[in-house]
Design an enzyme around this catalytic site. Structure first.
Site, mmCIF file in Angstrom:
data_model
loop_
_atom_site.group_PDB
_atom_site.id
_atom_site.type_symbol
_atom_site.label_atom_id
_atom_site.label_comp_id
_atom_site.label_asym_id
_atom_site.label_seq_id
_atom_site.Cartn_x
_atom_site.Cartn_y
_atom_site.Cartn_z
ATOM 1 N N MET A 188 0.878 -1.439 -0.082
ATOM 2 C CA MET A 188 -0.073 0.049 -0.001
ATOM 3 C C MET A 188 0.926 1.235 -0.076
ATOM 4 O O MET A 188 0.612 2.162 -0.684
ATOM 5 C CB MET A 188 -0.664 0.007 1.117
ATOM 6 C CG MET A 188 -1.629 -1.320 1.256
ATOM 7 S SD MET A 188 -2.816 -1.403 -0.113
ATOM 8 C CE MET A 188 -3.715 0.205 0.380
ATOM 9 N N LEU B 220 6.220 -2.349 -6.277
ATOM 10 C CA LEU B 220 6.317 -2.475 -4.883
ATOM 11 C C LEU B 220 4.918 -2.295 -4.292
ATOM 12 O O LEU B 220 3.982 -1.430 -4.780
ATOM 13 C CB LEU B 220 7.028 -1.731 -3.983
ATOM 14 C CG LEU B 220 7.368 -0.273 -3.801
ATOM 15 C CD1 LEU B 220 8.101 -0.018 -2.919
ATOM 16 C CD2 LEU B 220 7.397 0.618 -4.924
ATOM 17 N N SER B 221 4.478 -3.211 -3.196
ATOM 18 C CA SER B 221 3.141 -2.975 -2.646
ATOM 19 C C SER B 221 2.003 -3.487 -3.609
ATOM 20 O O SER B 221 2.049 -4.434 -4.323
ATOM 21 C CB SER B 221 2.934 -1.574 -1.949
ATOM 22 O OG SER B 221 1.822 -1.396 -1.055
ATOM 23 N N ASN B 222 1.036 -2.519 -3.934
ATOM 24 C CA ASN B 222 0.112 -2.689 -4.802
ATOM 25 C C ASN B 222 0.706 -2.686 -6.256
ATOM 26 O O ASN B 222 0.154 -3.399 -7.463
ATOM 27 C CB ASN B 222 -1.156 -1.549 -4.980
ATOM 28 C CG ASN B 222 -2.026 -1.823 -3.771
ATOM 29 O OD1 ASN B 222 -2.075 -2.783 -2.892
ATOM 30 N ND2 ASN B 222 -2.887 -0.570 -3.365
ATOM 31 N N GLY C 175 3.467 -4.045 -6.599
ATOM 32 C CA GLY C 175 4.144 -5.467 -6.638
ATOM 33 C C GLY C 175 3.013 -6.263 -7.068
ATOM 34 O O GLY C 175 3.292 -7.375 -7.873
#
Length: 621
Positions: free
Chosen positions: A1, A273-275, A277
């Site tokens: 996130m 990365l995060s969302n 990713g």
């Protein structure tokens, strides 16, 4: 996130230099892909401006917000510079102890061109923004295209600290998508949204990034990720693949003498990365045309069919139970889990009392109630490491902000029809709804994180006047997941639509995740994904990095960074190894031992704390 609140970014120090405005050019040549509607905006970035930092350099990126000469009418160049700076600060630890530019990474001057447009998934109500950065030093002998998606709900530059910082200095072009998120907020008070150049414009005057139906906006602020009616998370993989196709088409324009650029003659590396990713892993599962040559996903928000836990499931659970569980004495030293005086936050103790009142815990003392809340979360898969760092997410009330917004996205609700009575409005006097400050609104595209509250927009509704006012809305959101009523089925259908598909077994794929991630815990995301791939015959690499957590941008917070290491250098290192495999003939390893990282401590980050092999340069610096 990866969506830390702006008050923490104020910890990241001083002054900026001014930069020359980019020139906007028209380029003739090949047509844009059919999924692009409207113009392709081409800008040049040289002489005090560049692709990687908009001319700010590392010191400028880390400093105060870049200036806007006329705050009510920011120029496209000023908005772009602020958007790049905001995206860097939201992802990387640029603090004086963080080591960026010294121990790992770099922010060199990278002149070049940008190509930007609105792209459309079939049957979508709203577009996603796509952008290609082409450095002047594009390596024509090692044709490379990095494709990425924004972290969290950020705008188009939301992955520049990962994909741009690694790819641009290496001579790669970098294609971005905002994956249907971003700060293109629509305000019905003046009927304005965001145009392609980032400035605000009236409905009907030009194509807008997000324009809800007139009947859907009676006064509440509308956010693209949450109110487009598209459930964009279900299409994040398609957004990434379209961005890759857009990148190839724009390389044809940039270098017509070397066209066509294809996946057969240009290696496409996907990273996020995060969302973001999660988006590149979705793309890997949809890549039937073998566009992608390799994938590196950091701390991915990834959902495997029937395994792990969905974000909405564990986030609504955390929103209810974590405030009480963190009262337990085992979390006394967790950063942000206690007041400056060392006391338990009164609201968290009150949550324990309210859980007892609702019959959810049986203990009669707060300590007993906290222990029972802790055991509830442990039984659901939460680790002590994840809960410890989740104290920051809980203290900042991010669980409620995330789940209220995502419920609307999954259920395809509009701004005036959000579940559980939530809605967004401007922050007026004393925190009450009111008009948005005009200067704040003018810079939404550059400054906003993509999910309110923040930047002059408040989250309202779902509260009462009790001693624990946010609990009713939180319980309501949880009921959307637990209910079997037909009225709540759209939420579960929306979540089910976000699951990934199996990528081809031969695709080089590396997942890098922090062992202490308290927002997207590895037990719910990367671990079931990697196990699923291996059971299906694939051979992914996986690093579960000790002492790394979700928000590198939180590391400058006193007491927080001392217990952790940044995750970005491990992503850079994985990309370096992928490059060596694709361009230098190095074999793709069957196993790479996870570095034995150690906490940074109270001093500056050292190379020894990262424990990366000396032969690996973590990033282009």
């Amino acid at each position: 996130m990866t969506n830390p609140l702006s008050r923490w970014t104020l910890l990241l120090v001083p002054l900026l230099a001014s930069c020359a405005a980019p020139s906007v050019t028209k380029e003739s040549g090949m047509q844009a892909p059919e999924f692009v509607r409207g113009e392709v905006r081409v800008t040049e970035h040289r002489q005090g401006d560049d692709l990687l930092s908009a001319g700010l350099g590392l010191d400028g990126l880390a400093g105060a917000p870049s200036s806007i000469a006329h705050p009510l009418q920011p120029t496209p160049a000023e908005l772009r510079r602020r958007a790049i700076q905001t995206s860097w600060k939201g992802i990387a630890d640029l603090g004086p102890l963080g080591g960026y530019g010294h121990v790992y990474g770099a922010v060199p001057n990278v002149p070049g061109r940008e190509y930007q447009a609105f792209a459309w998934i079939p049957d979508a109500h709203s577009p996603h923004r796509v952008l290609l950065q082409v450095p002047d030093n594009f390596d024509r002998s090692h044709r490379c295209l990095v494709v990425t998606a924004s972290s969290g709900s950020r705008g188009i530059y939301g992955a520049i600290a990962l994909a741009g910082a690694w790819g641009l200095p290496r001579g790669c072009a970098v294609a971005y998508t905002d994956k249907g998120t971003g700060g293109g907020y629509f305000d019905p008070a003046d009927d304005t949204g965001v145009a392609l150049d980032g400035t605000r414009a009236k409905r009907g005057s030009t194509t807008l990034e997000f324009e809800p139906a007139k009947e859907a906006t009676h006064g509440d602020i509308a956010v693209k990720h949450l109110h487009s009616g598209d459930n964009p998370e279900a299409d994040w993989g398609r957004h990434v693949l379209q961005a890759a196709q857009f990148g190839l088409a724009m390389l044809d324009r940039a270098f017509p003498e070397q066209a066509p650029f294809t996946a057969q003659n240009t290696r496409i590396i996907a990273t996020g990365l995060s969302n973001g990713g999660g988006a590149v892993l979705q793309a890997a599962g949809l890549d039937d045309g073998h566009l992608l040559a390799g994938v590196v996903a950091l701390e991915p928000n990834v959902r495997v069919p029937g395994q792990g836990r969905a974000l909405f499931d564990y986030a609504t659970d955390a929103a209810i139970w974590l405030p009480c569980a963190l009262v337990d004495a085992r979390f006394d030293s967790a950063p942000m889990a206690r007041t400056p005086q060392g006391d338990v936050p009164p609201a968290w103790a009150q949550r324990c009392h309210q859980l007892h009142e609702h019959g959810l815990v049986s203990g009669t003392r707060v300590a007993q109630q906290a222990a029972q809340a802790y055991e509830h979360l442990r039984a659901g898969g939460w680790t002590d490491d994840a809960m410890t760092t989740a104290a920051s997410t809980t203290a900042l009330d991010l669980w409620r902000a995330i789940t209220a917004g995502y419920a609307s996205a999954y259920m395809r609700r509009g701004p005036d029809d959000m579940p559980c009575g939530f809605h967004y409005a401007g922050l007026g006097a004393h925190g009450a709804p009111g008009p948005v400050d005009a200067a704040t609104k003018a810079s939404w595209w550059a400054d906003a994180s993509g999910i309110p509250p923040g930047n002059g927009v408040g989250l309202f509704g779902g509260t009462d006047h009790s001693a624990d006012p946010t609990l009713p809305g939180t319980l309501c959101l949880r009921s959307l997941w637990d209910d079997t009523d037909a009225s709540t089925q759209p939420l579960r259908d929306g979540v089910a639509a976000t699951t990934v598909k199996m990528p081809r077994a031969s695709l080089p794929l590396w997942v890098v995740h922090g062992a202490s991630d308290g927002l997207l815990p590895t037990t719910f995301t990367s671990e079931p994904y990697v196990a699923w791939l291996r059971a299906g015959g694939a051979h992914p690499l996986y690093w579960k990095v000790p002492h790394a957590q979700h928000f590198d941008a939180f590391l400058p917070i006193p007491g927080f960074g001392a217990q952790h290491v940044p995750l970005l250098p491990y992503g850079y290192a994985a990309l370096d190894r992928l490059w060596a495999h694709l361009y230098e003939g190095a074999p793709w390893p069957a196993l790479v031992p996870t570095p034995a990282s150690t906490p940074r401590g109270t001093g500056a980050l050292s190379k020894e704390a990262l424990d990366l092999p000396a032969a690996w340069t973590p990033g282009p610096g």
